[in-house]
Enzyme design. Structure first.
Site, PDB file in Angstrom:
ATOM      1  N   LEU A  94      29.921  42.233 -42.469  1.00 24.10           N
ATOM      2  CA  LEU A  94      29.787  41.732 -41.108  1.00 24.10           C
ATOM      3  C   LEU A  94      31.179  41.604 -40.490  1.00 24.10           C
ATOM      4  O   LEU A  94      32.190  41.671 -41.175  1.00 24.10           O
ATOM      5  CB  LEU A  94      29.078  40.380 -41.115  1.00 24.10           C
ATOM      6  CG  LEU A  94      27.637  40.375 -41.648  1.00 24.10           C
ATOM      7  CD1 LEU A  94      27.114  38.942 -41.719  1.00 24.10           C
ATOM      8  CD2 LEU A  94      26.729  41.235 -40.764  1.00 24.10           C
ATOM      9  N   SER A  95      31.206  41.374 -39.180  1.00 26.15           N
ATOM     10  CA  SER A  95      32.502  41.173 -38.533  1.00 26.15           C
ATOM     11  C   SER A  95      33.285  40.081 -39.241  1.00 26.15           C
ATOM     12  O   SER A  95      34.483  40.216 -39.496  1.00 26.15           O
ATOM     13  CB  SER A  95      32.309  40.796 -37.060  1.00 26.15           C
ATOM     14  OG  SER A  95      31.625  41.803 -36.362  1.00 26.15           O
ATOM     15  N   GLU A  96      32.599  38.955 -39.547  1.00 31.33           N
ATOM     16  CA  GLU A  96      33.215  37.872 -40.298  1.00 31.33           C
ATOM     17  C   GLU A  96      32.196  37.189 -41.196  1.00 31.33           C
ATOM     18  O   GLU A  96      31.001  37.144 -40.880  1.00 31.33           O
ATOM     19  CB  GLU A  96      33.832  36.818 -39.372  1.00 31.33           C
ATOM     20  CG  GLU A  96      35.156  37.204 -38.733  1.00 31.33           C
ATOM     21  CD  GLU A  96      34.981  37.835 -37.381  1.00 31.33           C
ATOM     22  OE1 GLU A  96      35.954  38.397 -36.858  1.00 31.33           O
ATOM     23  OE2 GLU A  96      33.856  37.783 -36.840  1.00 31.33           O
ATOM     24  N   THR A  97      32.701  36.658 -42.290  1.00 32.31           N
ATOM     25  CA  THR A  97      31.972  35.764 -43.182  1.00 32.31           C
ATOM     26  C   THR A  97      32.816  34.498 -43.300  1.00 32.31           C
ATOM     27  O   THR A  97      34.038  34.583 -43.451  1.00 32.31           O
ATOM     28  CB  THR A  97      31.779  36.399 -44.566  1.00 32.31           C
ATOM     29  OG1 THR A  97      30.985  37.582 -44.430  1.00 32.31           O
ATOM     30  CG2 THR A  97      31.094  35.441 -45.531  1.00 32.31           C
ATOM     31  N   HIS A 156      33.420  33.641 -32.647  1.00 32.16           N
ATOM     32  CA  HIS A 156      31.998  33.559 -32.997  1.00 32.16           C
ATOM     33  C   HIS A 156      31.817  32.908 -34.371  1.00 32.16           C
ATOM     34  O   HIS A 156      30.840  32.163 -34.564  1.00 32.16           O
ATOM     35  CB  HIS A 156      31.306  34.929 -32.835  1.00 32.16           C
ATOM     36  CG  HIS A 156      30.997  35.686 -34.077  1.00 32.16           C
ATOM     37  ND1 HIS A 156      31.910  36.520 -34.688  1.00 32.16           N
ATOM     38  CD2 HIS A 156      29.862  35.759 -34.820  1.00 32.16           C
ATOM     39  CE1 HIS A 156      31.350  37.077 -35.754  1.00 32.16           C
ATOM     40  NE2 HIS A 156      30.107  36.634 -35.863  1.00 32.16           N
TER      41      HIS A 156
END
Length: 279
Positions: A45-48, A77
């Site tokens: 994902l974009s970030e975890t 986000h």
């Protein structure tokens, strides 16, 4: 192996699967840096993010934020999505707002009607974008340099710079050449035309992560930097809504508003997955 509570949430949307997804690991104090980085690479994902106990009495929790390729000091986000998860666990607000500890320092987060909003952190880099980089952007976005109406460094941690185009039509038609963009983290913004585009938003935004050759669906840190730039330059009103993710089939909505010395960046958040994670 260790087992952790886990949630995946959708951020900057009121419609499930139409925002930017975020993976959140709860009570992750026992995880090593390598384990965090490996999980973020695996989720892709974009970030975890990883919720941890704070190291200062001024914070409600500490957050570490990882992309598939490394750690960030701040991202928008993940901030809202992780706060959504923290509140869903039954935690209460002590100071009228939540305080998140992260690599960028202490970030204030508040409820804003049915949304959460964070106070935009100070910019680490601002000012004019160099001429050779503007040439590179024009090549990478495959338009004439004259199409860029304004540009600014707006780095609040991830390394953003941004350019403004004339219309939503222009921005939605962009087809980036990622190799030509090099390692830039580039935001592009353009105003909506109410007579053609409607009145659902004031700006359209796109975010290009060139070193990963990907477009981010909806980006809080970029929108925070954009709001600081555009409001201070007189290019945006003191409150507006930005649309992002349209080309990707998303319906992201970011709410920016100035209140005193702070600029607040908000959006709706939704839980999509709850479960257990074993690493």
């Amino acid at each position: 192996m260790s087992t952790f509570s886990f949630q995946q949430v959708d951020v900057f949307t009121g419609k499930r699967l139409k925002g930017n997804p975020l993976a959140v690991v709860i009570g992750a104090d026992g995880l090593s840096d390598d384990a965090m980085a490996s999980l973020a690479n695996w989720t892709n994902l974009s970030e975890t993010t990883f919720l941890l106990k704070p190291t200062t009495a001024d914070a409600d929790y500490r957050l570490r934020i990882f992309t598939p390729s490394g750690e960030l000091p701040f991202a928008g986000h993940p901030t809202l999505g992780s706060c959504h998860v923290w509140l869903s666990l039954g935690n209460t607000v002590r100071q009228g707002h939540v305080v998140q500890e992260c690599g960028a320092g202490l970030i204030k987060i508040r409820r804003d009607e049915n949304r959460l909003a964070f106070a935009a952190p100070p910019l680490r880099r601002t000012g004019d974008v160099e001429s050779d980089i503007l040439d590179q952007i024009a090549r990478g976005l495959q338009f004439r340099r004259e199409a860029i109406k304004a540009a600014q460094w707006i780095d609040n941690g991830p390394g953003w710079l941004a350019v403004m185009l004339t219309s939503r039509t222009e921005i939605l038609s962009l087809k980036p050449d990622y190799p030509a963009l090099g390692n830039l983290k580039l935001g592009v913004v353009a105003p909506w035309d109410p007579s053609r585009d409607g009145k659902d938003a004031f700006f359209e935004v796109r975010a290009f992560i060139s070193n990963r050759a990907t477009e981010d669906p909806v980006t809080g840190s970029l929108n925070a930097g954009l709001a600081q730039w555009l409001m201070s330059a007189g290019l945006a009103p003191a409150a507006y809504v930005a649309s992002q993710g349209t080309v990707l089939g998303r319906e992201g909505r970011v709410y920016a508003a100035r209140a005193g010395d702070d600029i607040w960046i908000g959006g709706e958040t939704l839980t999509c997955i709850e479960g257990r994670l074993t690493i």
